[in-house]
Design a protein around this motif. Structure first.
Motif, short mmCIF file in Angstrom:
data_model
loop_
_atom_site.label_atom_id
_atom_site.label_comp_id
_atom_site.label_asym_id
_atom_site.label_seq_id
_atom_site.Cartn_x
_atom_site.Cartn_y
_atom_site.Cartn_z
N PHE A 71 27.79 -36.77 -25.96
CA PHE A 71 27.85 -36.05 -27.24
C PHE A 71 29.26 -36.10 -27.81
O PHE A 71 29.46 -36.35 -29.00
N GLU A 72 30.26 -35.87 -26.95
CA GLU A 72 31.65 -35.86 -27.42
C GLU A 72 32.08 -37.23 -27.94
O GLU A 72 32.83 -37.33 -28.90
N GLN A 73 31.60 -38.31 -27.27
CA GLN A 73 32.06 -39.64 -27.63
C GLN A 73 31.24 -40.32 -28.73
O GLN A 73 31.74 -41.20 -29.42
N THR A 74 29.97 -39.92 -28.88
CA THR A 74 29.11 -40.62 -29.85
C THR A 74 28.44 -39.69 -30.85
O THR A 74 27.89 -40.15 -31.84
N GLY A 75 28.46 -38.39 -30.58
CA GLY A 75 27.75 -37.45 -31.45
C GLY A 75 26.24 -37.45 -31.19
O GLY A 75 25.48 -36.77 -31.89
#
Length: 317
Positions: free
Chosen positions: A106-110
């Protein structure tokens, strides 16, 4: 400001224990029209390798997962999909660091990953299979051999009569019964694996006695590989027909072929992906076991499974 698209584009991601799948479709504007497939691709991430039997995602596998999702994110942006549905199964369900991976993705790609329980996985697989194979009124046994779990469903086109998910996927079976991947899979290992199924698949045995399924429908990479072996060629994702008839004699011949060789010989068989060569051995033992307890003689493959099930639900099919 971008003008909004008239066509809604949806990306479906299935994060399995062996393979990550990405399907990007454009939803039809008129009811009853099939969604247009813009991209169908898969990556052999082997998320369960080196850790699933210990309850963790190993560091290399963790890195491969993040790398693959970053690639998927690029494809999703390239195809301008506005909605992403990402589903994760066994490896993410049972590992201690599964939740960390969900957060990092989630943090790296949303992309927000939805980790689903086995029973829900079975339901969605059945829904996907129904889009590929018309099950009609009779009872069929649907089987999806994943890397982490195996789902069994007895269903017809309208009703699921019984379903269960077992944490006996191909990566776990390799870890348990195939300690030396370079060599031959000995008869004793086949015997041990089949005895293990006799114990752990007791609920399946009861369901089969009760519902008497008339055919087997296999929805997973192992079944695609067995169908490719029958054809003698490796089909790409784009070339897979929704369903392929797998002759019992062809399965039996492939099974003998897989058991008689070592790793090098298996990799050389036309139609086999190298990363699947050893997994296919333990998976074929399971298929053989299921055919033995059901006395089923008709086998079909379904190229559709979990992600197509998610799509079918979204479309209200």
């Amino acid at each position: 400001m971008h003008k909004p698209h008239a066509h809604r584009r949806v990306a479906l991601i299935d994060m399995g224990t062996n393979t990550f799948h990405l399907l990007i479709v454009e939803m039809a504007t008129t009811p009853g029209n099939k969604p247009l497939v813009l991209l169908r691709t898969k990556v052999g991430v082997r998320l369960g390798e080196g850790g699933i039997s210990k309850g963790i995602i190993a560091p290399d596998a963790y890195a491969r997962a993040l790398h693959t999702l970053a690639g998927f994110k690029e494809e999703i942006e390239l195809h301008q999909a506005q909605e992403v549905r990402a589903t994760a199964t066994s490896a993410m369900r049972v590992t201690k660091n599964g939740p960390d991976l969900v957060r990092d993705i989630f943090e790296q790609t949303g992309i927000q990953v939805n980790v689903i329980p086995g029973e829900r996985e079975a339901e969605l697989i059945c829904e996907g299979v129904r889009q590929a194979v018309d099950l009609g009124q009779e009872h069929h046994l649907i089987m999806d051999i994943g890397g982490g779990s195996v789902e069994f469903i007895i269903a017809n086109q309208a009703t699921i009569f019984w379903k269960q998910s077992f944490e006996i996927g191909a990566q776990r079976l390799l870890d348990k019964f195939f300690p030396d991947p370079s060599g031959v899979f000995p008869a004793a290992a086949v015997e041990a694996e089949q005895q293990y199924f006799g114990t752990v698949l007791e609920p399946l045995l009861e369901a089969v006695r009760r519902y008497q399924p008339v055919s087997l429908v296999g929805a997973s990479g192992s079944f695609d590989s067995l169908a490719d072996m029958q054809l003698g060629e490796l089909r790409t994702e784009a070339n897979l027909s929704p369903s392929t008839e797998l002759a019992l004699s062809s399965f039996q011949e492939s099974y003998r072929h897989l058991l008689s060789g070592n790793h090098e010989q298996r990799v050389a068989i036309p139609g086999i992906l190298p990363m699947r060569a050893d997994m296919l051995v333990v998976a074929a033992v399971l298929v053989d076991y299921v055919l033995g307890i059901t006395e089923i003689t008709r086998i079909r493959t379904s190229a559709y499974a979990l992600k197509e099930g998610v799509l079918a639900e979204m479309l209200g099919l």
